[in-house]
Design an enzyme around this catalytic site. Sequence first.
Site, PDB file in Angstrom:
ATOM      1  CD  GLN A 158     141.397  33.032 125.564  1.00 49.57           C
ATOM      2  OE1 GLN A 158     141.056  31.906 125.864  1.00 49.57           O
ATOM      3  NE2 GLN A 158     140.599  33.814 124.863  1.00 49.57           N
TER       4      GLN A 158
ATOM      5  CD  GLU B 112     139.141  30.648 120.509  1.00 56.60           C
ATOM      6  OE1 GLU B 112     140.029  30.772 121.358  1.00 56.60           O
ATOM      7  OE2 GLU B 112     138.824  29.555 120.001  1.00 56.60           O
TER       8      GLU B 112
ATOM      9  CG  ASP C 104     142.662  33.153 121.687  1.00 60.18           C
ATOM     10  OD1 ASP C 104     143.448  33.234 120.733  1.00 60.18           O
ATOM     11  OD2 ASP C 104     141.771  33.981 121.896  1.00 60.18           O
TER      12      ASP C 104
ATOM     13  N   GLY D  99     132.504   9.460 118.240  1.00 58.89           N
ATOM     14  CA  GLY D  99     133.283   8.227 118.337  1.00 58.89           C
ATOM     15  C   GLY D  99     132.461   7.070 117.799  1.00 58.89           C
ATOM     16  N   GLY D 100     132.872   5.850 118.113  1.00 58.96           N
ATOM     17  CA  GLY D 100     132.160   4.676 117.622  1.00 58.96           C
ATOM     18  C   GLY D 100     130.818   4.463 118.320  1.00 58.96           C
TER      19      GLY D 100
END
Length: 423
Positions: free
Chosen positions: A16, A138, A167, A244-245
């Site tokens: 892959q 993977e 992959d 995130g924030g």
Amino acid sequence: MEALKGVRILDMTHVQAGPTCSQLLAWMGADVIKFENPQGDATRGQLRDVPNADSLYFTMLNCNKRSITVNMKSLEGKTVFVDLLKKSDIIMENFGPGVLDRFGFTWEKIHELNPKIVMGSIKGFGSTGPYADFKAYENVAQAMGGAMSTTGVPDGPPFVTGAQIGDSGTGLHLAIGLLAALRHAERTGQGQYVEVAMMDGVMNLCRVKFRDHQRLTRGDMPEYSVPTYKGMGEVPRAGNDSGGGQLGNAIHCKPHGANDWLYIVVQEAVWDALAKRIGPDVHIPDLATDSRFATIAERRKNQQLMWTLINKFAEKYTKRELMAILNPLDVPCGPIMSTEDLATDEHVRGRDMWVELDHPKRGKWYNVGMPIKLSASPAVITRSPMLGEHTDEVLREVLGYDESKVANLKQAGAFSIPPKKAA
Ligand SMILES: CC(C)(COP(=O)(O)OP(=O)(O)OC[C@H]1O[C@@H](n2cnc3c(N)ncnc32)[C@H](O)[C@@H]1OP(=O)(O)O)[C@@H](O)C(=O)NCCC(=O)NCCS
């Protein structure tokens, strides 16, 4: 016109990670010659769903390529390889450590044979360091690059992600490196070696987790829904936190099946409108002015209660209905789309991201389309090649071999597996 028209790639990749990269480059117009072991890429036969037809594992990663089989364990096969090498702009491989060297073709040798060629290599852990000799797939890369330790819930086991960041993610990194090196080779006449380790690629994709790793040396991380503290050391698994924030979470919707969820980001700017909309339905009409949620700091502190209230509100809506309520309020949100949702989605079809193809042995099938849209060079997707389908064509057209040369090479076993010797 195709953006990479005239670029020839000698593609020795398999499985892959490498084929993802060469398929994207083929979709950009490169002439990708898939240089296969006479037994073929192992994925041709893996997870087969149609008897005697190449598996979807293979067909979905090898579109728009030509296939040539060459036995690199024969002298004649090596001659064909060298001839192709001299006619190519890029060579790429993702064999286990040392395979190409054992064939007698180190990067130094390849560079000597064609100084302008760019060589791309994917390895699990690169060519240097204590892990260099190990093979990787993977999930091994996800485990070792920081993805698994940060995916899941704190009191459960580490999880792999469905997205193939080890992959396909590494294939994307390689494509970027190859295009930069190709530009450099065009300017200077000198090719170079481009190496991407799957572990490095996963670490790159986990960059924000290493942001958090360092933040933990200075304090806790209030946006996490799970407890964190200064000096904690390891970044914890944090379920569906937004990362995130802003605060984010998956909200369960009607009829409460496996994928009846809507992911919502409670962005600072939208709290007032969101609180006014849901407050009356959850019996807190003044939610927008409630001191427990008045600031983002308060909402972080009381986020479990906030999610409980939003989940309560969501109980009587499907994920699409809830999305329709939240979109006009400018709340960033998206339904958890199942593979079935995506395969039948009007937006996806409209963007050519679910493409119907035909195949001589399997009939109609679908591929995920080209995600990079070039305005003057749109991808035209064609089916994957049968094993060795283009061997004669490539030998004649690219290498200029005549019929008797091809016949002699065939006779000598350059394109096939040697017959087993009698015991
Ligand atoms: C994916 C991986 C684990 C598969 O391991 P594997 O099936 O043992 O395959 P390898 O790449 O190690 O070896 C390929 C074999 O095929 C042989 N082979 C490959 N092309 C050939 C050709 N054209 N002619 C003759 N033999 C060929 C090689 O010589 C090698 O045999 P050897 O070990 O006797 O030398 C390994 O290739 C790997 O670690 N690759 C780098 C990381 C990677 O890309 N992983 C993700 C894959 S999605």
